[in-house]
Write a protein that holds these residues in place. Structure first.
Motif, PDB file in Angstrom:
ATOM      1  N   GLU A 140       0.827  -1.216   0.000  1.00 14.60           N
ATOM      2  CA  GLU A 140       0.000   0.000   0.000  1.00 14.60           C
ATOM      3  C   GLU A 140       0.860   1.265   0.000  1.00 14.60           C
ATOM      4  O   GLU A 140       0.325   2.365   0.148  1.00 14.60           O
ATOM      5  CB  GLU A 140      -0.909   0.009   1.236  1.00 14.60           C
ATOM      6  CG  GLU A 140      -1.868  -1.165   1.293  1.00 14.60           C
ATOM      7  CD  GLU A 140      -2.597  -1.232   2.620  1.00 14.60           C
ATOM      8  OE1 GLU A 140      -2.045  -0.726   3.626  1.00 14.60           O
ATOM      9  OE2 GLU A 140      -3.707  -1.781   2.650  1.00 14.60           O
ATOM     10  N   PHE A 142       2.936   3.751  -1.981  1.00 20.29           N
ATOM     11  CA  PHE A 142       3.040   4.137  -3.382  1.00 20.29           C
ATOM     12  C   PHE A 142       4.094   5.236  -3.587  1.00 20.29           C
ATOM     13  O   PHE A 142       4.345   6.047  -2.703  1.00 20.29           O
ATOM     14  CB  PHE A 142       1.690   4.654  -3.889  1.00 20.29           C
ATOM     15  CG  PHE A 142       0.567   3.675  -3.734  1.00 20.29           C
ATOM     16  CD1 PHE A 142       0.644   2.424  -4.302  1.00 20.29           C
ATOM     17  CD2 PHE A 142      -0.568   4.004  -3.009  1.00 20.29           C
ATOM     18  CE1 PHE A 142      -0.379   1.510  -4.156  1.00 20.29           C
ATOM     19  CE2 PHE A 142      -1.599   3.109  -2.859  1.00 20.29           C
ATOM     20  CZ  PHE A 142      -1.512   1.857  -3.434  1.00 20.29           C
ATOM     21  N   GLU A 286       0.957  10.676 -10.531  1.00 13.69           N
ATOM     22  CA  GLU A 286       0.372   9.333 -10.635  1.00 13.69           C
ATOM     23  C   GLU A 286       0.324   8.659  -9.267  1.00 13.69           C
ATOM     24  O   GLU A 286      -0.682   8.020  -8.909  1.00 13.69           O
ATOM     25  CB  GLU A 286       1.190   8.481 -11.617  1.00 13.69           C
ATOM     26  CG  GLU A 286       1.089   8.922 -13.065  1.00 13.69           C
ATOM     27  CD  GLU A 286       1.916  10.159 -13.361  1.00 13.69           C
ATOM     28  OE1 GLU A 286       2.764  10.518 -12.508  1.00 13.69           O
ATOM     29  OE2 GLU A 286       1.700  10.784 -14.426  1.00 13.69           O
ATOM     30  N   LEU A 290      -2.996   7.360  -6.954  1.00 14.10           N
ATOM     31  CA  LEU A 290      -3.203   6.064  -6.304  1.00 14.10           C
ATOM     32  C   LEU A 290      -3.521   6.230  -4.817  1.00 14.10           C
ATOM     33  O   LEU A 290      -4.378   5.531  -4.262  1.00 14.10           O
ATOM     34  CB  LEU A 290      -1.965   5.196  -6.485  1.00 14.10           C
ATOM     35  CG  LEU A 290      -1.642   4.757  -7.921  1.00 14.10           C
ATOM     36  CD1 LEU A 290      -0.304   4.037  -7.960  1.00 14.10           C
ATOM     37  CD2 LEU A 290      -2.747   3.859  -8.472  1.00 14.10           C
ATOM     38  N   ASP A 293      -7.071   7.546  -4.527  1.00 14.39           N
ATOM     39  CA  ASP A 293      -8.043   6.495  -4.856  1.00 14.39           C
ATOM     40  C   ASP A 293      -8.206   5.534  -3.679  1.00 14.39           C
ATOM     41  O   ASP A 293      -9.322   5.109  -3.360  1.00 14.39           O
ATOM     42  CB  ASP A 293      -7.585   5.734  -6.099  1.00 14.39           C
ATOM     43  CG  ASP A 293      -7.718   6.568  -7.362  1.00 14.39           C
ATOM     44  OD1 ASP A 293      -8.450   7.582  -7.329  1.00 14.39           O
ATOM     45  OD2 ASP A 293      -7.076   6.219  -8.374  1.00 14.39           O
ATOM     46  N   ARG A 294      -7.096   5.184  -3.041  1.00 16.53           N
ATOM     47  CA  ARG A 294      -7.166   4.301  -1.874  1.00 16.53           C
ATOM     48  C   ARG A 294      -7.936   4.983  -0.737  1.00 16.53           C
ATOM     49  O   ARG A 294      -8.709   4.340  -0.020  1.00 16.53           O
ATOM     50  CB  ARG A 294      -5.753   3.945  -1.419  1.00 16.53           C
ATOM     51  CG  ARG A 294      -5.692   3.178  -0.109  1.00 16.53           C
ATOM     52  CD  ARG A 294      -4.254   2.824   0.240  1.00 16.53           C
ATOM     53  NE  ARG A 294      -4.175   2.234   1.572  1.00 16.53           N
ATOM     54  CZ  ARG A 294      -3.952   2.911   2.679  1.00 16.53           C
ATOM     55  NH1 ARG A 294      -3.784   4.229   2.629  1.00 16.53           N
ATOM     56  NH2 ARG A 294      -3.891   2.305   3.853  1.00 16.53           N
TER      57      ARG A 294
END
Length: 567
Positions: A140, A142, A286, A290, A293-294
């Motif tokens: 998890e 990123f 990017e 992520l 979004d999580r």
């Protein structure tokens, strides 16, 4: 035989919960299981929950994390206590729809624990979203694949629980503290190490020594290492950093330091040689996408994209809880505006959603109805993430990086890059007079005699900045920057004077005296001694004067514009 029994009995360690004897290699695993069972095998019973008068057990059992505006969220930090790890079959840390939580073994909230909670309930907590959604595993984590990607050396060391001493260097919000907590979580799951967190902004040397003393006892009695995480380690001075040297050297503690400053300048060289420097990059757009979004998936917030205009009508409401939507464009805006800072991005998302939820509640209080949906738009996000600051530190690494970029852009005659780096410095809070002084230096060093008017232009810009200050002087500096970028360049003066300094430094023996004919002779005695003898006063001649002996005899043929120290 008796000797062997005596030795075996002496090596056995008694469990403080069930009072049974165990081998030192298995005592840690037994403690984890025994503590979770509450001494079911003969140990003392678990403490009964305390309920206030008139309160139901369900209400009292609700974790304090969801008691809005009643108490601060308690965060368990492991310093001296042993936190048990969860055995197979033990209850996991989960959050139900009612808002209750089973504490995890580490005392921390895992990202999966938020599933089942409404975003309205979770966002009402007086705790930053970035801290609540902190990742607990590298899967998890990123944006730092170059540092801890699947094929990196550090990743293999972490997977093997062979953790070296580290200095995590990177900008704010790039994941330094999170990486340290992931390492701690993995270590506690395997029971191989204990994790202690200190902040250099508040910790004292006595606290550090106490932790080291505990680490020595832990290593001697339980054969367990200690990972010591020091946040903002650059805040410790050189003598404070020296406290770690012998203990990192002998392996008593594994040091993990986090810093936003260049460790080459802020961390002791001796300590730096005992640690591996891990450079964490600013998060890309990017990677921020992520992370966001999580976050929205964990909070149960639905994303409304441009190709899904009727998505809201397809969803059903759950009781009185309104559905919360956010535009995909709003998430993209956060990813761009947070400047690679995950903490700023997540907290900005929290602020925008909280503001819309509060506004909807105010509207609902004056109406007799049930609010069905809340939509967070791009303009709401922009209000919560106003770009009032730029990552810049007037006394730190970014200060020197930006002025170097400005100087090199001017030297390369790139006027657009020069304006950009000027703006980065001024909008970041740099002193305009500092920039003006650097431009005065550049006008002589890099432009020189190729454009003699560059120096007066730079000096005038400095004086104008001194007269009127910011923000009016920004356009004056911009004019000077563009002038210097477009001006022809020459470093002849700079190199020639550098050769003069090298000639003076490399001269062997005493420096040659000033020739007598170049001496001033204001008195009769000086003239009798020979001062100024043979000197020709140039203005007294109508034609050029043949007089080349202005340098000492041994340097009379030197040309500093072509001479090099090797000559």
């Amino acid at each position: 035989m008796a000797d062997q029994n005596t030795t075996s009995s002496a090596e056995a360690v008694q469990c403080p919960v069930c009072f049974k004897d165990f081998n030192p290699d298995t005592i840690n695993g037994h403690l984890d299981v025994c503590l979770l069972k509450g001494g079911a095998d003969g140990g003392p019973p678990m403490k009964k929950p305390r309920f206030t008068a008139g309160a139901s057990p369900a209400a009292a059992g609700t974790f304090s994390l969801f008691h809005t505006n009643r108490s601060k969220v308690s965060v368990q930090t492991e310093r001296t206590d042993v936190h048990p790890t969860k055995p197979s079959g033990a209850p996991s840390a989960e959050l139900s729809a009612a808002g209750t939580q089973t504490p995890s073994s580490s005392g921390e909230r895992t990202p999966k624990a938020a599933h089942g909670l409404s975003a309205r309930t979770l966002l009402a907590v007086d705790k930053p979203l970035a801290d609540m959604l902190r990742p607990s595993s590298l899967e998890e984590y990123f944006g730092q694949s170059r540092a801890v990607g699947p094929q990196t050396l550090l990743r293999s060391l972490l997977d093997a629980q062979d953790i070296p001493s580290l200095v995590l260097w990177g900008p704010p919000g790039c994941g330094k503290t999170t990486l340290a907590h992931i390492i701690a979580s993995n270590s506690k799951k395997n029971g191989t190490a204990r994790f202690v967190t200190l902040s250099a902004t508040s910790a004292s040397v006595s606290e550090v020594r106490e932790v080291i003393k505990q680490a020595q006892n832990e290593l001697r009695l339980c054969k367990r290492k200690t990972i010591l995480f020091i946040d903002e380690i650059h805040r410790f001075n050189k003598s404070q950093q020296d406290t770690f040297l012998p203990h990192v050297e002998c392996g008593t503690v594994t040091l993990i330091g986090a810093t936003t400053e260049n460790p080459s300048f802020q961390v002791n060289a001796a300590l730096l040689s005992r640690c591996r420097v891990l450079v964490l990059e600013k998060l890309s757009v990017e990677a921020m996408g992520l992370i966001l979004d999580r976050a929205v998936a964990t909070l149960g917030i639905r994303v409304q994209g441009p190709d899904q205009p009727n998505r809201k009508s397809q969803d059903k409401t759950d009781g009185d809880e309104p559905k919360i939507y956010i535009e995909q464009k709003a998430l993209d805006t956060i990813a761009y505006l947070c400047d690679g800072d995950a903490r700023a991005g997540l907290n900005g998302l929290q602020l925008a959603v909280q503001a819309q939820v509060s506004l909807a509640q105010q509207k609902l209080s004056g109406q007799n109805g049930c609010l069905q949906e809340i939509l967070v738009k791009e303009e709401h996000v922009k209000q919560g993430l106003q770009r009032s600051h730029i990552l810049y530190d007037r006394a730190g690494e970014e200060h020197y990086n930006c002025i170097s970029a400005l100087h090199k852009s001017l030297r390369g005659s790139h006027e657009n890059a020069s304006l950009y780096w000027l703006g980065r410095m001024l909008e970041g809070g740099e002193d305009p007079l500092y920039v003006a002084r650097r431009l005065v230096r550049f006008a002589s060093e890099d432009v020189g005699m190729a454009d003699p008017f560059a120096l007066p232009q730079a000096v005038s810009a400095f004086q104008a900045c001194h007269f009127i200050g910011m923000p009016e002087c920004e356009v004056i500096l911009a004019q000077c920057v563009v002038y210097l970028a477009r001006a022809p360049k020459s470093v002849d003066i700079y190199k020639a004077y550098g050769n003069v300094k090298a000639c003076l430094r490399n001269h062997k023996g005493p420096l040659p005296p000033v020739p007598l004919h170049l001496h001033n002779a204001p008195t009769k005695l000086m003239k009798q001694v020979g001062y100024a003898k043979g000197y020709k006063y140039n203005p007294a001649f109508s034609s050029p004067v043949d007089q080349d002996y202005y340098l000492p005899e041994e340097l009379k043929d030197i040309d500093f514009f072509t001479w090099t120290p090797a000559d």
